[in-house]
Design a protein around this motif. Structure first.
Motif, PDB file in Angstrom:
ATOM      1  N   ASP A 321       2.576  -5.705  19.951  1.00 46.13           N
ATOM      2  CA  ASP A 321       1.419  -5.846  19.468  1.00 46.13           C
ATOM      3  C   ASP A 321       0.833  -4.819  18.668  1.00 46.13           C
ATOM      4  O   ASP A 321       0.138  -4.836  17.487  1.00 46.13           O
ATOM      5  N   GLN A 322       0.943  -3.614  19.134  1.00 47.97           N
ATOM      6  CA  GLN A 322       0.717  -2.398  18.438  1.00 47.97           C
ATOM      7  C   GLN A 322       1.175  -2.233  16.928  1.00 47.97           C
ATOM      8  O   GLN A 322       0.601  -2.148  16.086  1.00 47.97           O
ATOM      9  N   LEU A 323       2.508  -2.389  16.884  1.00 50.52           N
ATOM     10  CA  LEU A 323       3.340  -2.184  15.858  1.00 50.52           C
ATOM     11  C   LEU A 323       3.066  -3.354  14.709  1.00 50.52           C
ATOM     12  O   LEU A 323       2.780  -3.380  13.595  1.00 50.52           O
ATOM     13  N   LEU A 324       2.737  -4.664  15.305  1.00 56.52           N
ATOM     14  CA  LEU A 324       2.536  -5.850  14.122  1.00 56.52           C
ATOM     15  C   LEU A 324       1.024  -5.308  13.922  1.00 56.52           C
ATOM     16  O   LEU A 324       0.932  -5.876  12.543  1.00 56.52           O
ATOM     17  N   ASN A 325      -0.022  -4.908  14.689  1.00 57.89           N
ATOM     18  CA  ASN A 325      -1.180  -4.873  14.068  1.00 57.89           C
ATOM     19  C   ASN A 325      -1.134  -3.823  12.953  1.00 57.89           C
ATOM     20  O   ASN A 325      -1.817  -3.655  11.940  1.00 57.89           O
ATOM     21  N   GLU A 326      -0.307  -2.819  13.158  1.00 59.48           N
ATOM     22  CA  GLU A 326      -0.097  -1.741  12.348  1.00 59.48           C
ATOM     23  C   GLU A 326       0.252  -2.034  10.961  1.00 59.48           C
ATOM     24  O   GLU A 326      -0.052  -1.818   9.867  1.00 59.48           O
ATOM     25  N   ALA A 327       1.127  -3.186  10.985  1.00 53.64           N
ATOM     26  CA  ALA A 327       1.864  -3.482   9.883  1.00 53.64           C
ATOM     27  C   ALA A 327       0.818  -4.228   9.207  1.00 53.64           C
ATOM     28  O   ALA A 327       0.637  -4.239   7.644  1.00 53.64           O
ATOM     29  N   LEU A 331      -0.898  -3.643   5.414  1.00 51.72           N
ATOM     30  CA  LEU A 331      -0.991  -4.643   4.049  1.00 51.72           C
ATOM     31  C   LEU A 331      -2.376  -5.004   3.948  1.00 51.72           C
ATOM     32  O   LEU A 331      -2.590  -5.132   2.452  1.00 51.72           O
ATOM     33  N   GLY A 332      -3.341  -5.045   4.735  1.00 47.95           N
ATOM     34  CA  GLY A 332      -4.837  -5.076   4.280  1.00 47.95           C
ATOM     35  C   GLY A 332      -5.417  -6.689   4.218  1.00 47.95           C
ATOM     36  O   GLY A 332      -6.490  -6.713   4.273  1.00 47.95           O
ATOM     37  N   ILE A 333      -4.315  -7.579   3.912  1.00 44.97           N
ATOM     38  CA  ILE A 333      -4.731  -8.916   3.606  1.00 44.97           C
ATOM     39  C   ILE A 333      -3.862  -9.866   4.491  1.00 44.97           C
ATOM     40  O   ILE A 333      -2.744  -9.281   5.014  1.00 44.97           O
ATOM     41  N   THR A 334      -4.138 -11.382   4.723  1.00 46.12           N
ATOM     42  CA  THR A 334      -3.395 -12.025   5.362  1.00 46.12           C
ATOM     43  C   THR A 334      -1.749 -12.166   4.801  1.00 46.12           C
ATOM     44  O   THR A 334      -2.048 -12.319   3.308  1.00 46.12           O
ATOM     45  N   SER A 341       7.367 -10.045  -0.260  1.00 47.15           N
ATOM     46  CA  SER A 341       8.332  -8.722  -0.054  1.00 47.15           C
ATOM     47  C   SER A 341       7.725  -7.639   0.663  1.00 47.15           C
ATOM     48  O   SER A 341       8.328  -6.988   1.083  1.00 47.15           O
ATOM     49  N   GLN A 342       6.337  -7.294   0.074  1.00 48.85           N
ATOM     50  CA  GLN A 342       5.655  -6.079   0.361  1.00 48.85           C
ATOM     51  C   GLN A 342       5.418  -6.339   2.072  1.00 48.85           C
ATOM     52  O   GLN A 342       5.906  -5.149   2.768  1.00 48.85           O
ATOM     53  N   TYR A 343       4.886  -7.108   2.458  1.00 58.12           N
ATOM     54  CA  TYR A 343       4.849  -7.592   3.904  1.00 58.12           C
ATOM     55  C   TYR A 343       6.153  -7.258   4.849  1.00 58.12           C
ATOM     56  O   TYR A 343       6.289  -6.490   5.673  1.00 58.12           O
ATOM     57  N   TYR A 344       7.267  -7.946   4.468  1.00 63.19           N
ATOM     58  CA  TYR A 344       8.478  -7.607   5.039  1.00 63.19           C
ATOM     59  C   TYR A 344       9.034  -6.216   5.083  1.00 63.19           C
ATOM     60  O   TYR A 344       9.462  -5.545   5.932  1.00 63.19           O
ATOM     61  N   GLN A 345       8.587  -5.463   3.859  1.00 61.46           N
ATOM     62  CA  GLN A 345       9.020  -4.049   4.011  1.00 61.46           C
ATOM     63  C   GLN A 345       8.223  -3.143   4.825  1.00 61.46           C
ATOM     64  O   GLN A 345       8.517  -2.447   5.566  1.00 61.46           O
ATOM     65  N   ASN A 437      -3.749 -26.571   4.929  1.00 64.82           N
ATOM     66  CA  ASN A 437      -4.388 -26.467   3.560  1.00 64.82           C
ATOM     67  C   ASN A 437      -5.787 -26.008   3.713  1.00 64.82           C
ATOM     68  O   ASN A 437      -6.956 -26.489   3.349  1.00 64.82           O
ATOM     69  N   GLN A 438      -5.937 -25.011   4.772  1.00 61.82           N
ATOM     70  CA  GLN A 438      -7.347 -23.976   4.893  1.00 61.82           C
ATOM     71  C   GLN A 438      -7.652 -23.339   3.413  1.00 61.82           C
ATOM     72  O   GLN A 438      -7.006 -22.359   3.246  1.00 61.82           O
ATOM     73  N   SER A 439      -8.819 -23.764   3.140  1.00 61.36           N
ATOM     74  CA  SER A 439      -9.483 -23.294   2.140  1.00 61.36           C
ATOM     75  C   SER A 439     -10.300 -21.889   2.291  1.00 61.36           C
ATOM     76  O   SER A 439     -10.749 -21.142   1.409  1.00 61.36           O
ATOM     77  N   LYS A 440     -10.499 -21.651   3.395  1.00 64.41           N
ATOM     78  CA  LYS A 440     -11.494 -20.530   3.599  1.00 64.41           C
ATOM     79  C   LYS A 440     -10.775 -19.798   5.054  1.00 64.41           C
ATOM     80  O   LYS A 440     -10.271 -20.851   5.849  1.00 64.41           O
ATOM     81  N   ASN A 441     -11.070 -18.575   5.356  1.00 63.31           N
ATOM     82  CA  ASN A 441     -10.595 -18.011   6.484  1.00 63.31           C
ATOM     83  C   ASN A 441     -12.085 -18.061   7.470  1.00 63.31           C
ATOM     84  O   ASN A 441     -12.871 -17.494   7.296  1.00 63.31           O
TER      85      ASN A 441
END
Length: 484
Positions: A321-327, A331-334, A341-345, A437-441
């Motif tokens: 959980d700690q590492l996933l939250n860090e990643a 990234l800063g966004i969903t 590609s950036q997220y996987y890196q 098809n969610q148009s808003k968060n």
């Protein structure tokens, strides 16, 4: 009546899961393509990675690999959830784990109905992730009242299946004839209905609140939203999906690709747009014969695949959980198609802190394992004496990891990963959101409550971590018994 006259819950579960798979392939033909694709990937892995095949043979999972399925349903009321618990109990499935998806923007809380022990899982690993809609998160009081009234009028279980559930509870089993009737009647609860009990106007208002709310309230029952085969290489499966023209989601949910997989990785093909007929008559009348309908569309059902790894201990889950939250924070966004590609890196770099070796995962108490005697133990009286001495304690939990690691190093016992049978809230939310098809968060500050969920369920949920701990402890006892 003798228990020998009853059909086992394992057999009922297996036959039901096969019937549901056949039904879903008829309703969503692309799912059949997904099954074929996963079977092809698994055959390739077993051919090219003999260590993986040996591991699956040691744990007994290879025989169940082609049977791996999990489904997902969404319920609208506490009454529905309570009866669903009783229905799954006929199949030897019980509520394991509590998942609060509201913080991730999905207005439900959930559990997973599954078996409790490896023996039953090997016979049929079928499990169903089951969510209960939280109408209290609808921000419109008038709409909440309409949604509540709609749900209170629907009946998702046939009279016949309710009678068979009661018979099972009274006599603690079903004879084969009744079990077959149960399977047929239970399947009706999960069937797709393209005629809705709501008007298009109400559906659109529900959809504006959240697509999942529309998917639950807008239909006659909890149609199965997806079934999920298990792949041994989800990256290869995703590539084959894309190469074969199957529209897959951009992000594989869960941890990154690893030599020693952990927990759960999931992906899916995107939800299908399906034609439905909305009522034009009074919303309170659910009798189809006098109603008019108008055409519309709904998007919710999709095809998912999963790759399952080793179950993690509380210490391992905390690190995950700690590492996933860090990643995700880095990234800063969903994560999405544009930043995949950036997220996987980032994910790969962040999870470099998580050991990627089974022995290291064991020795640092990050994961759960089966302990099994090696072939050498039967040839060495000395080794048997060492093992008996190490386990000569009242509480096997008092046996240290260091003692066990020494026996592993000496070739007395081996470890094999205990597969993770459960789910991940963030991953589940990611799958839901990408297929709605969610148009808003959405953001729900009012977190779910496990006691409230269990009250609706009519029972406590099992703690999945304790179940894994018990499986591991039982494997230690079996080692000792094998050396006595």
């Amino acid at each position: 009546m003798s228990n020998h006259d009853f059909m086992s819950s394992d057999d009922i579960r297996h036959e039901f899961s096969m019937a549901m798979s056949a039904m879903y392939q008829e309703e969503v033909p692309l799912y059949g393509n997904l099954i074929d694709l996963v079977s092809e990937v698994n055959a390739e892995v077993l051919t090219t990675h003999p260590d993986t095949k040996t591991q699956l043979l040691h744990t007994g999972e290879i025989e169940r690999l082609s049977m791996e399925r999990h489904g997902a349903i969404r319920l609208g009321t506490a009454t529905e959830l309570s009866m669903m618990r009783r229905l799954f109990a006929v199949m030897g499935m019980y509520p394991v784990g509590y998942y609060d998806l509201a913080p991730a923007g999905v207005p439900v809380h959930s559990t997973a109905f599954r078996t409790l022990d490896p023996h039953s899982s090997h016979k049929s690993p079928f499990r169903v992730f089951t969510s209960l809609l939280r109408l209290d998160l609808i921000g419109d009081e008038a709409l909440e009242r309409e949604a509540t009234a709609t749900l209170q009028k629907r009946r998702i279980f046939t009279d016949e299946v309710i009678g068979l559930i009661e018979r099972f509870e009274m006599q603690d089993g079903l004879i084969p004839e009744d079990a077959q009737c149960f399977i047929k009647e239970a399947l009706q609860t999960f069937r797709w209905h393209d005629k809705t009990p709501v008007t298009k106007e109400l559906y659109q208002r529900l959809l504006h609140q959240h697509p999942l709310i529309a998917d639950v309230v807008g239909f006659k029952g909890p149609h199965i939203n997806h079934l999920t085969p298990r792949t041994l290489d989800i990256d290869a499966a995703q590539q084959k999906m894309q190469a074969g023209g199957i529209p897959s989601k951009a992000i594989i949910e869960g941890p990154p690709r690893r030599a020693c997989p952990i927990l759960l990785r999931q992906t899916s093909f995107k939800a299908l747009e399906e034609a439905v007929s909305f009522k034009t008559a009074n919303i309170g009348d659910l009798d189809e014969c006098c109603d008019g309908y108008e055409q519309g569309f709904h998007t919710a059902r999709f095809g998912e695949i999963e790759q399952r790894g080793v179950a993690l201990t509380p210490k391992g889950r905390a690190l995950y959980d700690q590492l996933l939250n860090e990643a995700r924070n880095q990234l800063g966004i969903t994560p999405n198609e544009d930043n995949a590609s950036q997220y996987y890196q980032i994910l790969d770099e962040t999870f470099s802190k998580f050991p990627d070796n089974y022995q290291a995962l064991h020795d640092t108490d990050l994961a759960y394992f089966y302990y099994q005697l090696t072939d050498n133990i039967h040839d060495s009286c000395k080794d048997r004496a060492l093992l008996a001495a190490a386990f000569d304690k009242v509480d096997l939990n008092a046996v240290s990891r260091a003692e066990i690691s020494k026996l592993i190093d000496d070739g007395v016992i081996r470890i094999e990963p205990i597969v993770y049978e459960d789910f991940l809230p963030v991953s589940a939310a990611g799958i839901f959101q990408s297929n709605l098809n969610q148009s808003k968060n959405n953001s729900y500050d009012n977190a779910s409550n496990q006691q409230e969920f269990e009250k609706a369920l009519g029972s406590k949920v099992y703690d999945e971590l304790k179940l894994y701990e018990e499986i591991q402890a039982q494997s230690l006892k079996k080692c000792l018994a094998g050396c006595s």
